[in-house]
Design an enzyme around this catalytic site. Sequence first.
Site, mmCIF file in Angstrom:
data_model
loop_
_atom_site.group_PDB
_atom_site.id
_atom_site.type_symbol
_atom_site.label_atom_id
_atom_site.label_comp_id
_atom_site.label_asym_id
_atom_site.label_seq_id
_atom_site.Cartn_x
_atom_site.Cartn_y
_atom_site.Cartn_z
ATOM 1 N N ASP A 217 0.746 -1.339 0.103
ATOM 2 C CA ASP A 217 0.019 -0.104 -0.315
ATOM 3 C C ASP A 217 1.102 1.060 0.571
ATOM 4 O O ASP A 217 1.939 0.891 0.737
ATOM 5 C CB ASP A 217 -1.317 -0.159 1.279
ATOM 6 C CG ASP A 217 -1.906 0.694 0.884
ATOM 7 O OD1 ASP A 217 -2.281 1.946 1.133
ATOM 8 O OD2 ASP A 217 -3.377 0.318 0.610
ATOM 9 N N SER B 183 -6.633 3.927 -1.860
ATOM 10 C CA SER B 183 -7.388 2.703 -1.742
ATOM 11 C C SER B 183 -7.820 2.611 -1.336
ATOM 12 O O SER B 183 -8.127 1.524 -2.553
ATOM 13 C CB SER B 183 -6.136 2.273 0.259
ATOM 14 O OG SER B 183 -4.687 2.248 0.513
ATOM 15 N N ARG C 36 -16.478 8.566 1.473
ATOM 16 C CA ARG C 36 -15.659 8.155 0.829
ATOM 17 C C ARG C 36 -16.547 6.732 2.084
ATOM 18 O O ARG C 36 -16.571 7.579 3.236
ATOM 19 C CB ARG C 36 -14.134 7.630 1.134
ATOM 20 C CG ARG C 36 -13.417 6.349 1.557
ATOM 21 C CD ARG C 36 -12.162 6.745 1.249
ATOM 22 N NE ARG C 36 -11.384 5.866 1.271
ATOM 23 C CZ ARG C 36 -10.290 5.800 1.522
ATOM 24 N NH1 ARG C 36 -9.238 6.344 0.532
ATOM 25 N NH2 ARG C 36 -8.978 4.979 2.369
ATOM 26 N N LYS D 236 -5.817 -1.944 7.032
ATOM 27 C CA LYS D 236 -5.993 -2.180 5.863
ATOM 28 C C LYS D 236 -7.149 -3.749 5.758
ATOM 29 O O LYS D 236 -6.801 -3.969 4.154
ATOM 30 C CB LYS D 236 -4.769 -2.893 4.551
ATOM 31 C CG LYS D 236 -4.028 -0.677 4.575
ATOM 32 C CD LYS D 236 -4.993 0.597 3.856
ATOM 33 C CE LYS D 236 -4.131 1.173 4.240
ATOM 34 N NZ LYS D 236 -4.168 2.162 3.153
ATOM 35 N N ASP E 34 -1.271 -0.041 -4.495
ATOM 36 C CA ASP E 34 -2.728 0.216 -5.144
ATOM 37 C C ASP E 34 -2.763 1.912 -5.157
ATOM 38 O O ASP E 34 -3.387 2.658 -5.940
ATOM 39 C CB ASP E 34 -3.690 -0.034 -4.223
ATOM 40 C CG ASP E 34 -2.933 0.546 -3.008
ATOM 41 O OD1 ASP E 34 -1.935 0.865 -2.468
ATOM 42 O OD2 ASP E 34 -3.943 0.836 -1.533
ATOM 43 N N HIS E 35 -1.804 2.520 -5.171
ATOM 44 C CA HIS E 35 -1.376 3.792 -5.195
ATOM 45 C C HIS E 35 -0.497 4.683 -4.578
ATOM 46 O O HIS E 35 0.465 3.170 -3.839
ATOM 47 C CB HIS E 35 -2.407 5.195 -4.950
ATOM 48 C CG HIS E 35 -3.000 5.166 -3.152
ATOM 49 N ND1 HIS E 35 -1.921 4.851 -2.187
ATOM 50 C CD2 HIS E 35 -3.267 3.903 -2.433
ATOM 51 C CE1 HIS E 35 -1.964 4.768 -1.133
ATOM 52 N NE2 HIS E 35 -3.106 4.666 -1.056
ATOM 53 N N HIS F 110 -0.759 10.934 -1.236
ATOM 54 C CA HIS F 110 -1.170 10.104 -1.648
ATOM 55 C C HIS F 110 0.049 11.345 -3.571
ATOM 56 O O HIS F 110 0.153 12.445 -3.545
ATOM 57 C CB HIS F 110 -1.810 9.753 -2.654
ATOM 58 C CG HIS F 110 -2.878 8.633 -1.470
ATOM 59 N ND1 HIS F 110 -4.176 8.396 -1.180
ATOM 60 C CD2 HIS F 110 -2.704 8.284 -0.282
ATOM 61 C CE1 HIS F 110 -4.372 7.649 -0.573
ATOM 62 N NE2 HIS F 110 -3.218 7.853 0.481
#
Length: 548
Positions: free
Chosen positions: A20, A73, A279, A354, A463-464, A493
């Site tokens: 991650d 994520s 989110r 996570k 994932d990023h 991010h």
Amino acid sequence: MKLSKKYTFRSRKVLLIILDGVGYSPKGPESGNAIAGAKLPFLNRVWNQFPTLHIQAHGKAVGMPSDDDMGNSEVGHNVLGSGRIFDQGAKLVSNSIASGDIFNGQAWKEVIGNSKKNNSTLHLLGLFSDGNVHSHIDHTKALISQAILEKVPKIRLHILLDGRDVPEKSALDYLNPFETWLNSLRKSGTDIRIASGGGRMTITMDRYEADWSMVERGWKVHVKGEGRYFSSAKEAIETFRSENPKIIDQYLPSFVISDNGKPVGKIQDGDSVVFTNFRGDRAIEISLAFTEKNFDKFDRGPLPNVLYAGIMQYDGDLKLPERFLVAPPAIDRTLGEYMASSNIPQYALSETQKYGHVTYFWNGNKSGYFDQNSEEYREILSDVIPFDQSPEMKALLITEALEKALNENKQDFYRVNYANGDMVGHTGNYLATVQAMEFLDGCVERLWKTCEKQNIVLLVTADHGNADEMFQLDKKGNVEKDSHGNPIPKTSHTLNPVPISILDPENKIRFNSKLSNPGLANVAATILDVMGYETPEGYHPSLIQNES
């Protein structure tokens, strides 16, 4: 699920490791690339000697409104697990506001109608920035403008300060122009004020039940008006910074705005409350606190009888909340669902931070199992501390648990998320993030040795990005520095692609380097391809090169 007839060497078991927040950047450690600054003998060998591609993990490639939007994520795991790209919350809410559909919906009419009928307050609670990961300040402003048009008698705002998806000390950059706008609204006769707030990692926005005391602290300031009093949010922020010059926005203490010794915006019977985050992961717990009758996580005190809505529904299975302004993405036919329906054994593992990503988000925002007989989910509890204090987090326990599962060899598909690159990266602590990466290097190597022994194909991706860019860069790519000449930390991010590598004990599988614009959406079909199954209709194609 149909077996593929194209290949002779497939029908292999697969382990997917999601590192991650570990993106790819060609820049070096002098630009804040903690991955480049870390000693990674194994991962560097993986990225340089094993088949590796760089795939898109941000913007339109994961359903965000534009390519200026970071991945995250939630959307990353949605795309990884579904093999397709769905419009995500940020885009869905923006489109609904632009079309006016959000204000023509039943939920909005009930929110406004309740406040007008009871001559009561509309409370807007949510993350206060334009990070566009959990929320966007423009959405909040649109709700305010429409509520004023519809003559809501009173509006109170409860702001959660970011400093995580945006620069770490940027709160006043958002607050000052916002307060100027609110002042103009007050001059026009609107009763509107900020009522409470605090840092997003201090109050309200806990996730996966890691620390319910965060939600309780939020409840006290938002609902009860209990906390340290200030005359304005600006005074609160400036006071906290003067008391602790090193503090960053996400960790600012909670505060209550008062007038003549009384809070200006307690949440009371008859009020309407809208949570403005789109989110779900950090919206679920506060939503439960407002809506759950048999709530036992902390003492709420007398529960105010309010009409509560989310800007989106945060959990479709739990119907949480029941009232929402914009429908969430309808993600169907996920990889997990396909495998469960075909009785293909799966194993998912992560620590608390996570765990929901390798289960709930991977499965298309669905709670629980598709088939408990063929799925095994394992959560390792995260520590409740700032993660730069323990950059290894729970990676060792995760590695040991996964080694055990791989050696037992009961499942066909294993997926694991290591949170370190993202969670330590979010602290803005470059050296701690370097340490996190170096610890992960040994963990991934251990798992590869186990995969070699069990003849399991290993896919390593992310994932990023996050750890790949830990310093703020200007438009020319130069490091921005503070008044002391030190690099300004970046806690958000990145827009960088992520690596994906395939490690085959039989050394047969290769990537198709000619595939146009590969992204996270290609990973699901890649997993199925290696396992010997055909790609489901509508999935983005596999990254694997066909046999000649």
